[in-house]
Scaffold this motif. Structure first.
Motif, PDB file in Angstrom:
ATOM      1  N   ALA A 152      -6.923  13.126   7.587  1.00  0.00           N
ATOM      2  CA  ALA A 152      -6.970  12.677   6.206  1.00  0.00           C
ATOM      3  C   ALA A 152      -5.477  12.568   5.580  1.00  0.00           C
ATOM      4  CB  ALA A 152      -7.859  13.391   5.448  1.00  0.00           C
ATOM      5  N   THR A 153      -4.581  13.829   5.908  1.00  0.00           N
ATOM      6  CA  THR A 153      -3.456  14.208   5.385  1.00  0.00           C
ATOM      7  C   THR A 153      -2.447  13.088   5.740  1.00  0.00           C
ATOM      8  OG1 THR A 153      -3.884  16.447   5.199  1.00  0.00           O
ATOM      9  CG2 THR A 153      -1.553  15.668   4.955  1.00  0.00           C
ATOM     10  N   SER A 154      -2.734  12.827   6.985  1.00  0.00           N
ATOM     11  CA  SER A 154      -1.815  11.849   7.636  1.00  0.00           C
ATOM     12  C   SER A 154      -1.896  10.280   6.915  1.00  0.00           C
ATOM     13  CB  SER A 154      -1.881  11.591   9.004  1.00  0.00           C
ATOM     14  OG  SER A 154      -1.753  12.563  10.017  1.00  0.00           O
ATOM     15  N   LEU A 155      -3.224  10.051   6.968  1.00  0.00           N
ATOM     16  CA  LEU A 155      -3.545   8.758   6.233  1.00  0.00           C
ATOM     17  C   LEU A 155      -2.954   8.599   4.880  1.00  0.00           C
ATOM     18  CD1 LEU A 155      -7.242   8.156   7.265  1.00  0.00           C
ATOM     19  CD2 LEU A 155      -5.144   6.695   7.891  1.00  0.00           C
ATOM     20  N   SER A 156      -3.144   9.744   4.068  1.00  0.00           N
ATOM     21  CA  SER A 156      -2.990   9.622   2.683  1.00  0.00           C
ATOM     22  C   SER A 156      -1.334   9.570   2.362  1.00  0.00           C
ATOM     23  CB  SER A 156      -3.758  10.964   1.935  1.00  0.00           C
ATOM     24  OG  SER A 156      -2.816  11.834   2.260  1.00  0.00           O
ATOM     25  N   LEU A 157      -0.692  10.349   3.339  1.00  0.00           N
ATOM     26  CA  LEU A 157       0.743  10.339   2.955  1.00  0.00           C
ATOM     27  C   LEU A 157       1.466   9.056   3.579  1.00  0.00           C
ATOM     28  CD1 LEU A 157       1.865  13.934   3.996  1.00  0.00           C
ATOM     29  CD2 LEU A 157       1.748  13.093   1.796  1.00  0.00           C
ATOM     30  N   ASN A 158       0.944   8.514   4.660  1.00  0.00           N
ATOM     31  CA  ASN A 158       1.545   7.092   5.226  1.00  0.00           C
ATOM     32  C   ASN A 158       1.004   6.018   4.137  1.00  0.00           C
ATOM     33  OD1 ASN A 158       1.200   4.638   6.806  1.00  0.00           O
ATOM     34  ND2 ASN A 158       1.769   6.314   8.307  1.00  0.00           N
ATOM     35  N   ARG A 159      -0.047   6.189   3.447  1.00  0.00           N
ATOM     36  CA  ARG A 159      -0.446   5.039   2.453  1.00  0.00           C
ATOM     37  C   ARG A 159       0.144   5.278   1.245  1.00  0.00           C
ATOM     38  NH1 ARG A 159      -4.994   2.121   1.323  1.00  0.00           N
ATOM     39  NH2 ARG A 159      -4.793   0.984  -0.574  1.00  0.00           N
ATOM     40  N   LEU A 160       0.487   6.467   0.717  1.00  0.00           N
ATOM     41  CA  LEU A 160       1.596   6.761  -0.494  1.00  0.00           C
ATOM     42  C   LEU A 160       2.833   6.271  -0.064  1.00  0.00           C
ATOM     43  CD1 LEU A 160       1.830   8.004  -3.032  1.00  0.00           C
ATOM     44  CD2 LEU A 160       2.199  10.056  -2.183  1.00  0.00           C
ATOM     45  N   LEU A 161       3.495   6.664   0.905  1.00  0.00           N
ATOM     46  CA  LEU A 161       4.954   6.160   1.150  1.00  0.00           C
ATOM     47  C   LEU A 161       4.910   4.725   1.391  1.00  0.00           C
ATOM     48  CD1 LEU A 161       5.760   8.808   3.772  1.00  0.00           C
ATOM     49  CD2 LEU A 161       6.704   8.505   1.383  1.00  0.00           C
ATOM     50  N   ALA A 162       3.870   4.162   1.937  1.00  0.00           N
ATOM     51  CA  ALA A 162       4.075   2.633   2.088  1.00  0.00           C
ATOM     52  C   ALA A 162       3.817   1.764   0.721  1.00  0.00           C
ATOM     53  CB  ALA A 162       2.649   1.992   2.727  1.00  0.00           C
ATOM     54  N   GLU A 163       3.050   2.367  -0.212  1.00  0.00           N
ATOM     55  CA  GLU A 163       2.620   2.015  -1.573  1.00  0.00           C
ATOM     56  C   GLU A 163       4.097   2.376  -2.373  1.00  0.00           C
ATOM     57  OE1 GLU A 163      -0.806   2.018  -3.854  1.00  0.00           O
ATOM     58  OE2 GLU A 163      -2.016   1.252  -2.233  1.00  0.00           O
ATOM     59  N   THR A 164       4.729   3.139  -2.132  1.00  0.00           N
ATOM     60  CA  THR A 164       5.771   3.522  -2.859  1.00  0.00           C
ATOM     61  C   THR A 164       6.918   2.667  -2.593  1.00  0.00           C
ATOM     62  OG1 THR A 164       5.359   5.948  -2.854  1.00  0.00           O
ATOM     63  CG2 THR A 164       7.719   5.464  -3.552  1.00  0.00           C
ATOM     64  N   ARG A 165       6.843   2.365  -1.281  1.00  0.00           N
ATOM     65  CA  ARG A 165       7.956   1.229  -0.883  1.00  0.00           C
ATOM     66  C   ARG A 165       7.728  -0.099  -1.323  1.00  0.00           C
ATOM     67  NH1 ARG A 165       7.781   4.012   4.440  1.00  0.00           N
ATOM     68  NH2 ARG A 165       9.822   4.964   4.819  1.00  0.00           N
ATOM     69  N   GLY A 166       6.260  -0.489  -1.129  1.00  0.00           N
ATOM     70  CA  GLY A 166       6.003  -1.882  -1.537  1.00  0.00           C
ATOM     71  C   GLY A 166       5.859  -2.170  -2.887  1.00  0.00           C
ATOM     72  N   PHE A 167       5.556  -0.931  -3.892  1.00  0.00           N
ATOM     73  CA  PHE A 167       5.369  -1.179  -5.234  1.00  0.00           C
ATOM     74  C   PHE A 167       6.593  -0.604  -6.153  1.00  0.00           C
ATOM     75  CE2 PHE A 167       0.962  -1.596  -3.804  1.00  0.00           C
ATOM     76  CZ  PHE A 167       0.774  -2.905  -4.275  1.00  0.00           C
ATOM     77  N   ARG A 168       7.734  -0.332  -5.484  1.00  0.00           N
ATOM     78  CA  ARG A 168       8.861   0.191  -6.138  1.00  0.00           C
ATOM     79  C   ARG A 168       9.212  -0.418  -7.118  1.00  0.00           C
ATOM     80  NH1 ARG A 168      12.570   4.080  -4.103  1.00  0.00           N
ATOM     81  NH2 ARG A 168      14.133   4.339  -5.813  1.00  0.00           N
TER      82      ARG A 168
END
Ligand SMILES: Nc1ncnc2c1ncn2[C@@H]1O[C@H](COP(=O)(O)OP(=O)(O)O)[C@@H](O)[C@H]1O
Ligand SMILES: [Mg+2]
Lengths: 258, 270
Positions: B149-165
């Motif tokens: 769950a931690t891997s999924l959440s951090l991966n998603r958070l980083l992807a969104e931070t990149r994509g929605f900068r």
């Protein structure tokens, strides 16, 4: 409706380095209350980074930015960004409708619901948008409409300084005139201080009291908007015009990436 | 059940060595299919089977030795065991959060806290008996699921931070602090990482009977008690997953914003 105003924005010897690269190199610029300064320069000159640094999206490596004598780095970032509003190049819309976009900053600032409605109306008018836009999904709007929503959104907070980054880049002439009308609306509505980044010499002439020319992170010329380019020595002028052509190509291809 | 003797060294039908050898048939079928359809997975399958096989057998021997130890030594080893699980989980999750300035500073507290809180309350409330043969496998499930769950959440958070900068910056420019500007993305990161667990919980007993319960049933435990215990395990997994993702994303958010003023530059995804 304005809370007060900044008398002077003072940028002195400002430098910014990122990843060992010099992005801004000893920028000094003073702007006074009521003034509109245009920044002209080729692609990659550091125009956007200068505006971003003013509102602390980047921390300067050297130098100071003073708002009526107070360094911006000493100010609470939210307070700073409410007083000095940056409308980014190709601004991103927030999720939801245009109204959601206009409400966002007001609700965060804890403005009363009754006042929020008033502010939204005033900001729509200032940005030359009609009420019909409020229910539209912001992400579905055209480039020119987004630009005006972004201007209206910034206007809701009654900022004392407006920073506009290429507000009419990639717009056709009619949309450009609409956005310019919105910008003039801002100027008429209150005695702002404004910095407008543009690559259009004519636009600088239309909107600016003063124009600054940037290249490679430095200010290379500064003067009256009407005559700055004409006053450059022929070599500089040719170089600058060359950069403009180059830059316009970049914009046609690269604008969606921003 | 008495016709089976569960002898690990027996080569008779149903004996330990027998079942190991015979079940390889399944991997051979899978490998043959992979070859036929040119999936190119044969080598990976072989390596994974051997590697996984060695690891799980080593675990079996270790537990076998462990259950024979005296109390004090036993609990020292159990705690060390759980600590190793948390540390391995910490680094595994951190690899999914490349781009964060200091990923283990987010994943370690997340997994540590999730494990201690869930195991601690269940031991304290006398749901989980203080016995190594309970604590170790359940800790394994808790840490393993929290890690995923931690891997999924951090991966998603980083992807969104990149994509929605630019959208995140737009919020900041309207007076939101960095944390508020990231909030919608933290929310979607946590939610998306917990959805698989919620779906599993919803279909529990219909779509599949989880491994833990399978084991208990095979061990001859009362099926009703096995069902009750399985539910307990799922609640622990759910709770620890929620704690881990909430803590991990909160700490990651701090790292993504410099003093709450600017958003850090993330290197491009490889
Ligand atoms: N986040 C960043 N990190 C490092 N360098 C950057 C970043 N953003 C822009 N730059 C670089 O800074 C320079 C100035 O960029 P910018 O201010 O966007 O130019 P422009 O005058 O076209 O607005 C460019 O060379 C650009 O590549
Ligand atoms: Mg720019």
């Amino acid at each position: 409706m304005t809370k007060g105003h900044v008398h002077k924005l003072e940028i002195s010897d400002l430098s910014l380095e990122l990843d060992g690269r010099t992005i801004l190199d000893g920028i000094s610029l003073d702007i006074h209350h009521g003034e509109t300064v245009c920044i002209l320069g080729g692609s990659g000159a550091g125009k956007s980074m200068l505006l971003r640094t003013i509102v602390r999206l980047h921390e300067p490596t050297k130098g100071r930015i003073l708002l009526d004598g107070e360094p911006v780095t000493a100010m609470d970032p939210s307070t700073l960004r409410r007083r000095v509003s940056l409308v980014q190049q190709s601004p991103a819309m927030l999720e939801g409708t245009v109204e959601d976009n206009l409400r966002f900053g007001l609700e965060l600032a804890g403005i009363e619901p009754g006042v929020i409605k008033e502010r939204i109306d005033a900001s729509l008018k200032a940005a030359a948008l009609d009420e019909g836009f409020l229910g539209r999904r912001a992400e579905k709007l055209s480039g020119g409409e987004r630009q005006r929503v972004a201007i209206a959104r910034a206007h809701t907070l009654c900022p004392e300084v407006f920073l506009l980054d290429e507000p009419t880049a990639a717009l056709d002439p009619r949309r450009m005139m609409e956005v310019e009308r919105a910008i003039k609306g801002l100027k008429g509505d209150a005695n702002f201080m404004m910095i407008i980044v543009t690559h259009d010499v004519e636009q600088a002439r239309r909107l600016g009291d003063r124009t600054v020319l940037m290249r490679r992170g430095r200010i290379i010329a500064e003067g009256d908007s009407g005559s700055l380019i004409e006053d450059l020595d022929p070599e500089e002028r040719a170089l600058y015009m060359g950069e403009l052509v180059y830059m316009e190509h970049e914009h046609k291809e690269g604008d969606l990436n921003e | 059940m008495s016709e089976f003797d569960f002898d690990p060294w027996s080569l008779e039908p149903y004996g330990g060595l027998w079942i190991l050898l015979m079940s390889v048939v399944l991997m051979v079928i899978a490998a043959a299919l992979s070859r036929m359809r040119s999936l190119g997975l044969e080598k990976d399958m072989a390596i994974a089977s051997i590697r996984g096989g060695i690891q799980i057998m080593a675990m079996g021997f270790l537990l076998y030795a462990l259950f024979g130890l005296g109390d004090l030594l036993l609990w020292t080893v159990v705690i060390a065991f759980i600590a190793v699980m948390v540390v391995v989980g910490t680094y595994t999750s951190a690899r999914r959060a490349k781009g964060l300035p200091d990923p283990t500073r987010a994943t370690f507290p997340a997994l540590g806290l999730a494990t201690v809180v869930t195991l601690g309350t269940m031991l304290g409330l006398q749901v989980l008996p203080l016995r190594a043969e309970f604590v170790i496998p359940i800790a394994g499930m808790v840490v393993g699921n929290s890690m995923n769950a931690t891997s999924l959440s951090l991966n998603r958070l980083l992807a969104e931070t990149r994509g929605f900068r630019s959208r995140i910056e737009a919020r900041m420019l309207l007076g939101a602090d960095a944390e508020t500007s990231l909030k919608p993305h933290v929310r979607s990161a946590v939610r998306s990482s917990l959805i698989p667990t919620i779906d599993t919980l919803k279909t529990l007993g219909i779509v599949f009977i989880p491994g833990g319960m399978t084991g208990m049933l095979m061990g001859g435990v009362d099926p009703i008690w096995a069902a009750q215990y399985q539910l307990v395990i799922f609640f622990m997994i759910f709770c620890s997953g929620t704690i881990a993702t909430v803590v991990a994303t909160a700490l990651a958010t701090k790292q993504l914003t410099k003093d709450g003023v600017t958003l850090v530059d993330l290197p491009d995804e490889e």
